[in-house]
Motif scaffolding. Structure first.
Motif, short mmCIF file in Angstrom:
data_model
loop_
_atom_site.label_atom_id
_atom_site.label_comp_id
_atom_site.label_asym_id
_atom_site.label_seq_id
_atom_site.Cartn_x
_atom_site.Cartn_y
_atom_site.Cartn_z
N TRP A 140 -22.82 38.17 -46.77
CA TRP A 140 -23.91 37.44 -46.08
C TRP A 140 -24.38 38.07 -44.87
O TRP A 140 -25.41 38.04 -44.23
CB TRP A 140 -23.48 36.11 -46.11
N ARG A 179 -27.09 40.96 -44.73
CA ARG A 179 -28.22 40.67 -45.42
C ARG A 179 -29.54 41.17 -44.40
O ARG A 179 -29.28 41.47 -43.37
CB ARG A 179 -28.47 39.22 -45.52
N SER A 180 -30.36 41.85 -45.23
CA SER A 180 -31.64 42.27 -44.79
C SER A 180 -32.62 41.30 -44.25
O SER A 180 -32.43 40.33 -44.79
CB SER A 180 -32.05 43.64 -45.55
N ILE A 231 -35.10 39.59 -47.53
CA ILE A 231 -34.52 38.79 -48.62
C ILE A 231 -35.48 37.55 -49.04
O ILE A 231 -35.79 37.07 -47.94
CB ILE A 231 -33.19 38.56 -48.44
N ALA A 238 -28.14 32.99 -52.44
CA ALA A 238 -27.68 34.32 -52.99
C ALA A 238 -26.70 34.52 -54.12
O ALA A 238 -26.95 35.56 -55.11
CB ALA A 238 -27.17 35.19 -51.73
N VAL A 252 -28.71 40.58 -51.17
CA VAL A 252 -29.02 40.52 -49.81
C VAL A 252 -29.71 41.56 -49.20
O VAL A 252 -30.06 41.71 -48.06
CB VAL A 252 -27.66 40.19 -48.90
N ASP A 253 -29.56 42.71 -49.96
CA ASP A 253 -30.34 43.86 -49.46
C ASP A 253 -30.89 44.58 -50.83
O ASP A 253 -31.21 45.80 -51.27
CB ASP A 253 -29.56 45.22 -48.99
#
Length: 333
Positions: free
Chosen positions: A185, A188-189, A192, A200, A290-291
């Motif tokens: 987490w 993450r980008s 998202i 997620a 997350v990416d």
């Protein structure tokens, strides 16, 4: 020399001989002890299993080793363990000890916790009902477990001590997932579509079920992220199957009645994410969510190669669907 001198000389000789004999005896014991402590098992030696209960004292351990025939003297083993060994405690479990193995090696392995283990592989995408079935089917463990909450187990290969409780093993699987999620987490980008680590896990479970191709995960995660952001239904077949089988293979085509069912999971009949995960996603699917890959795909269908054909428009998607149907007709599926 007088009588007194003769007696004194005799006593002196006996004292010398006594000292020599004592020294020889001590040397013999030292050599024997060193040999027992460092000896190696003979080739082809039998392995003996010795169970050490939790909290066993060094005296009880020594008695169990003597009873198993792997040490010749419980009393001497205990004495040497207390005087030569360090302060580390002996770990509980079942040990495989070879006949003739050095006492020092035995003690070191017990303090290191080098027990006999069983290995339990939990592959990516294994639903919780099957995790419980697998764990309960593993022999030489204690107790039974019920299926854990979906998405709470990290897929990996785990080692369990013989005699360990299945509940403790399951807890380790869940602790491993919590630790993995915390780290993922943090990575993450900005693009998202999920708002929490719980979301997620839900989306990653869908990605996990949709593909086994590592190179597709981020693309599929991006596709579902696009749909979530656009307010479109996810329309993911695995979410239709989950309420029917609890994540196990369906082994038939999805029925129209199942596509129309409203149950909190069927993403053909609802917008947004289902109410919970549909399997235990692996690390790569979690990282994909997350990416996700940045693109404008909104549709996908199987392409017959183990992967998917992706489309930006419904018309393009329909053309891909027709190719998939033609492939199935040619293969007699």
């Amino acid at each position: 020399m007088g009588e007194g001198g003769t007696k004194a000389a005799g006593q002196s000789r006996w004292l010398v001989w006594g000292a020599v004999l004592s020294l020889l005896a001590m040397l013999t014991v030292s050599v024997w002890t060193a040999t027992m402590w460092r000896r190696a098992p003979v080739p082809g030696a039998q392995r003996v299993e010795v169970e050490i209960p939790r909290g066993a004292s060094i005296r009880e351990v020594a008695k169990r080793l003597e009873a198993a025939g792997v040490v010749e003297s419980a009393e001497l083993f205990e004495l040497l363990a207390r005087t030569i060994g360090d302060d580390r405690e002996i770990q509980f479990g079942t040990y495989g000890i070879f006949e003739g193995e050095g006492w020092g090696s035995i003690l070191e392995r017990m303090k290191r916790g080098d027990t006999l283990v069983v290995r339990i592989p939990i592959p990516e995408g294994m639903p919780s009902v099957m995790v419980a079935e697998r764990l309960n089917a593993v022999g030489r463990l204690k107790g039974e477990v019920a299926p854990p909450p979906e998405g709470s187990v990290l897929p990996a290969t785990y080692e369990a001590k013989i005699g360990e409780s299945r509940e403790d093993v399951l807890k380790r699987m869940q602790v491993a997932m919590d630790a993995e999620l915390a780290g993922i987490w943090e990575r993450r980008s900005e693009n998202i579509a999920v708002k929490s680590i719980e979301e997620a896990v839900i989306l990653a479970s869908i990605v996990e079920k949709e593909t086994g191709a590592a190179g597709e995960r981020r693309r599929i995660a991006g596709l579902y992220s696009n749909r979530l952001k656009a307010g479109m239904p996810l329309q993911a077949d695995p979410t239709v199957i989950y309420p029917v089988t609890q994540g196990k293979p369906l082994k038939r085509r999805i029925r129209q009645s199942e596509l129309q069912a409203e149950n909190g999971y069927n993403t053909y009949r609802m917008q947004g994410l289902p109410r919970g995960p549909i399997t235990n996603p692996g690390r790569e699917s979690l990282l994909a969510v997350v990416d996700p890959e940045v693109h404008d795909y909104l549709y996908m269908v199987a392409d017959g190669s183990g992967g998917h054909a992706f489309a930006r428009s419904y018309e393009e998607h329909q053309a891909n669907v027709e190719k998939w149907r033609q492939y199935r007709r040619e293969k007699g599926i």
